[in-house]
Design an enzyme around this catalytic site. Structure first.
Site, PDB file in Angstrom:
ATOM      1  N   ASN A 186       2.081  -5.107  -3.123  1.00  0.00           N
ATOM      2  CA  ASN A 186       0.680  -5.429  -2.840  1.00  0.00           C
ATOM      3  C   ASN A 186      -0.112  -4.146  -2.580  1.00  0.00           C
ATOM      4  O   ASN A 186       0.369  -3.260  -1.875  1.00  0.00           O
ATOM      5  CB  ASN A 186       0.654  -6.325  -1.580  1.00  0.00           C
ATOM      6  CG  ASN A 186      -0.681  -6.969  -1.322  1.00  0.00           C
ATOM      7  OD1 ASN A 186      -1.255  -7.597  -2.217  1.00  0.00           O
ATOM      8  ND2 ASN A 186      -1.186  -6.835  -0.105  1.00  0.00           N
ATOM      9  N   GLU A 209       0.807  -1.235   0.000  1.00  0.00           N
ATOM     10  CA  GLU A 209       0.000   0.000   0.000  1.00  0.00           C
ATOM     11  C   GLU A 209       0.835   1.278   0.000  1.00  0.00           C
ATOM     12  O   GLU A 209       0.586   2.184   0.803  1.00  0.00           O
ATOM     13  CB  GLU A 209      -0.962  -0.005   1.196  1.00  0.00           C
ATOM     14  CG  GLU A 209      -1.919  -1.176   1.183  1.00  0.00           C
ATOM     15  CD  GLU A 209      -2.874  -1.187   2.380  1.00  0.00           C
ATOM     16  OE1 GLU A 209      -2.728  -0.353   3.288  1.00  0.00           O
ATOM     17  OE2 GLU A 209      -3.770  -2.054   2.394  1.00  0.00           O
ATOM     18  N   HIS A 213     -10.583  -6.511  -2.125  1.00  0.00           N
ATOM     19  CA  HIS A 213     -11.693  -6.372  -1.173  1.00  0.00           C
ATOM     20  C   HIS A 213     -12.845  -5.789  -1.981  1.00  0.00           C
ATOM     21  O   HIS A 213     -12.774  -4.646  -2.440  1.00  0.00           O
ATOM     22  CB  HIS A 213     -11.297  -5.448  -0.013  1.00  0.00           C
ATOM     23  CG  HIS A 213     -10.138  -5.977   0.774  1.00  0.00           C
ATOM     24  ND1 HIS A 213     -10.250  -7.101   1.583  1.00  0.00           N
ATOM     25  CD2 HIS A 213      -8.847  -5.579   0.865  1.00  0.00           C
ATOM     26  CE1 HIS A 213      -9.073  -7.340   2.142  1.00  0.00           C
ATOM     27  NE2 HIS A 213      -8.204  -6.441   1.716  1.00  0.00           N
ATOM     28  N   ASP A 231     -12.224 -10.668  -0.376  1.00  0.00           N
ATOM     29  CA  ASP A 231     -13.482 -10.871   0.338  1.00  0.00           C
ATOM     30  C   ASP A 231     -14.556 -10.086  -0.422  1.00  0.00           C
ATOM     31  O   ASP A 231     -14.250  -9.162  -1.170  1.00  0.00           O
ATOM     32  CB  ASP A 231     -13.418 -10.506   1.830  1.00  0.00           C
ATOM     33  CG  ASP A 231     -12.755  -9.175   2.135  1.00  0.00           C
ATOM     34  OD1 ASP A 231     -12.791  -8.276   1.272  1.00  0.00           O
ATOM     35  OD2 ASP A 231     -12.212  -9.022   3.240  1.00  0.00           O
ATOM     36  N   GLU A 236      -6.096 -10.855  -1.038  1.00  0.00           N
ATOM     37  CA  GLU A 236      -6.908 -10.628   0.173  1.00  0.00           C
ATOM     38  C   GLU A 236      -8.394 -10.608  -0.169  1.00  0.00           C
ATOM     39  O   GLU A 236      -9.149  -9.772   0.338  1.00  0.00           O
ATOM     40  CB  GLU A 236      -6.524  -9.286   0.823  1.00  0.00           C
ATOM     41  CG  GLU A 236      -5.049  -9.161   1.147  1.00  0.00           C
ATOM     42  CD  GLU A 236      -4.700  -7.861   1.885  1.00  0.00           C
ATOM     43  OE1 GLU A 236      -5.611  -7.176   2.353  1.00  0.00           O
ATOM     44  OE2 GLU A 236      -3.489  -7.561   1.969  1.00  0.00           O
TER      45      GLU A 236
END
Ligand code: XIL
Length: 402
Positions: free
Chosen positions: A240, A192, A277, A310, A308
Site C-alpha cells: 500500500n 509506504e 488522498h 478522500d 484511503e
C-alpha cells in the site's frame, strides 16, 4: 458502462432500485433505512438518475433506498473504535459499507506497544462489529515506518529487527485468523516503503528510510510478505502506498518496478493498494491515467484497491462549487477503479467530514491559514449525504459523469 436510466423503472418503481437494475444487479434489495434526517438529495443528476429528478414530488429522492453497500461491491471506510460508540456513527457505518479498515487500531504502536505485549482490544471492537454486520475487514498495517512504538525504532542489528518483525506479523495475523475466522480478508503487509529523492536531475525513486530498510535492506519487503503468507495463506496480501496512483512520476515508476520484482521473484503478493488522498482538480491521476496504472498491475496478475480515498476541498473551498467538483472527482475515480476487473474494493478514509484526519492540519497555504475546511468525505457532520456521496453512488450504479 453508461447508465441506461429508464431501464427497469416501470418494473421496479422509482429510485435506487432502477439504478441498481441499471448496474445489472436487479436481485439486490437495498435496505430502506434513512440515515440523515434532513437530507437535501441530489441537486443535479449529470445524466444519472433521470428517473428521480424528473419526479414532481420528491418521492423518488426521499424514499429511495440509498446505501453504498447495496451495490454489491466491496465499498469500505476507515473507522475508529471510539467512533463506533456513537450510535449515529455506528448506524451509518453498518448501513452504508460492507468493508472496514481500522484507522489506527491495528497499527504497531496500538497493538504491540511493548515488546511481546499485545493489546488487541480496540482492534477487536472493530473486527467484531464488522463480523456482526456481515462486513469484511482490511488489516492495516503490519510493517510501516510510522506509528511505531519507540522500542521498535530503537532496535539495532538485522537479527533484532527480523525477530521483532517476524513475531509481530505472526502474532497479529494469527490473532485475527483464529478469533474472527473469515473476517479479515486482506492485509496491508507493507505500507509506504517507497520514496523519492529530489535532486538537480529530477526525482529518483528510493526505498524510504526506516528501521526495517536500514537494518534489513530492501529485502525486508519480500521477507514480510513471506512471513505473512506462511502465517495465513488464505488472506490477500497487499503493498500500500500514496503518490503511486498514476503511471508517471519517479515514485510511481519505482514502486511498479519494485512490485514487478516481487512478482518475478515469486514473492506471495496479491495486490497493490492506492491510497488516493486527492483533491477535486487533481489530475494526478485523472481517471484514464488511473485506469492505465491499474491495468499494468493487473497484467502482473495483481488485484488493485483504492484504500484511503478522500478529496480535500482546501484548494477549492468547501462551497457549492467545491462540493460539486468533489462529487465529480469521486465519481470519476470510483468509476475508473470498478471499471477494471482487477479492482477489488474502494475504501473512504473516514465517515464524516469532522472525523477526517485531514482536519489536524486544516487548510493552509504556506504560513497562511485559509478560511475553509478539507471536508473531504461523503457525509457531513450531521451524517447527511453530501454531493460526494452521490458521486460514489452513481459510480457504483455504473454511471460515470461526463
Ligand atoms: C492516519 C490516520 O488517519 C490518523 O488518525 C493518524 O493520526 C495518522 O495516520 N496513510 C496511511 C494511514 O496509510 O494509516 C494514515 O492514517 C494516513 C496516511
Amino acid at each position: 458502462m453508461k447508465c441506461s436510466l429508464w431501464n427497469g423503472v416501470g418494473a421496479v418503481g422509482f429510485g435506487a432500485s432502477a439504478l441498481f437494475a441499471c448496474a445489472g444487479d436487479e436481485d439486490t434489495a437495498p435496505p430502506q433505512t434513512e440515515v440523515g434526517a434532513l437530507e437535501p438529495g441530489p441537486l443535479l443528476s449529470y445524466g444519472c438518475r433521470q428517473d428521480e429528478t424528473k419526479q414532481s414530488t420528491p418521492r423518488g429522492l426521499a424514499n429511495a433506498p440509498k446505501t453504498l453497500r447495496a451495490a454489491d461491491r466491496q465499498v469500505g471506510a476507515a473507522v475508529s473504535a471510539a467512533g463506533l460508540e456513537d450510535p449515529a456513527y455506528a448506524q451509518t457505518v453498518a448501513e452504508q459499507f460492507n468493508q472496514l479498515t481500522p484507522e489506527n487500531e491495528m497499527k504497531w504502536e496500538s497493538i504491540e506497544p511493548e515488546p511481546g505485549v499485545f493489546d488487541f482490544s480496540r482492534a477487536d471492537t472493530i473486527v467484531a462489529f464488522a463480523r456482526d454486520n456481515g462486513m469484511h475487514v482490511r488489516g492495516h498495517t503490519l510493517v510501516w515506518h510510522s506509528q511505531l512504538p519507540a522500542w521498535v525504532e530503537a532496535l539495532t542489528g538485522a537479527d533484532a529487527v527480523r525477530e521483532a518483525m517476524t513475531r509481530h506479523i505472526q502474532m497479529v495475523m494469527a490473532h485475527f485468523r483464529d478469533t474472527f475466522p473469515g473476517t479479515v480478508v486482506v492485509w496491508d503487509v507493507v505500507n509506504e516503503a517507497m520514496n523519492v529523492m529530489q535532486g538537480p536531475m529530477g526525482g529518483v525513486p528510493i526505498y524510504r528510510d526506516s528501521v526495517f530498510s536500514r537494518e534489513l535492506g530492501e529485502g525486508f519487503i519480500a521477507e514480510a510478505f513471506q512471513i505473512a503468507h506462511d502465517t495465513d495463506p488464505d488472506v490477500l496480501l497487499f503493498y500500500n502506498d500514496f503518490g503511486v496512483e498514476g503511471v508517471n512520476g519517479a515514485k510511481s515508476t519505482g514502486t511498479f518496478d519494485m512490485v514487478s520484482g516481487l512478482v518475478a521473484a515469486g514473492v506471495p503478493i496479491d495486490g497493490i493498494g492506492f491510497q488516493m488522498h486527492t483533491a477535486p482538480t487533481d489530475q494526478g491521476p485523472n481517471s484514464a491515467d488511473f485506469a492505465a496504472n491499474s491495468a499494468r498491475y493487473s497484467a502482473l496478475g495483481l488485484q488493485v484497491e483504492i484504500t484511503e480515498m478522500d478529496v480535500s476541498l482546501c484548494s477549492t473551498g468547501s462551497n457549492v462549487l467545491g462540493q460539486e467538483l468533489q462529487r465529480f472527482r469521486y465519481n470519476s475515480i470510483v468509476s475508473s477503479c470498478f471499471g477494471s476487473p482487477a479492482c477489488r474494493s474502494v475504501t473512504l478514509w473516514g465517515i464524516t467530514d469532522p472525523s477526517s484526519w485531514l482536519n489536524s492540519n486544516g487548510c493552509t497555504q504556506g504560513t497562511l491559514v485559509l478560511d475553509t475546511k478539507p471536508a473531504p468525505l461523503a457525509f457531513d457532520e450531521a451524517y447527511a449525504r453530501k454531493p460526494a456521496w452521490w458521486g460514489i453512488y452513481d459510480a457504483l450504479a455504473g454511471c460515470q459523469y461526463q
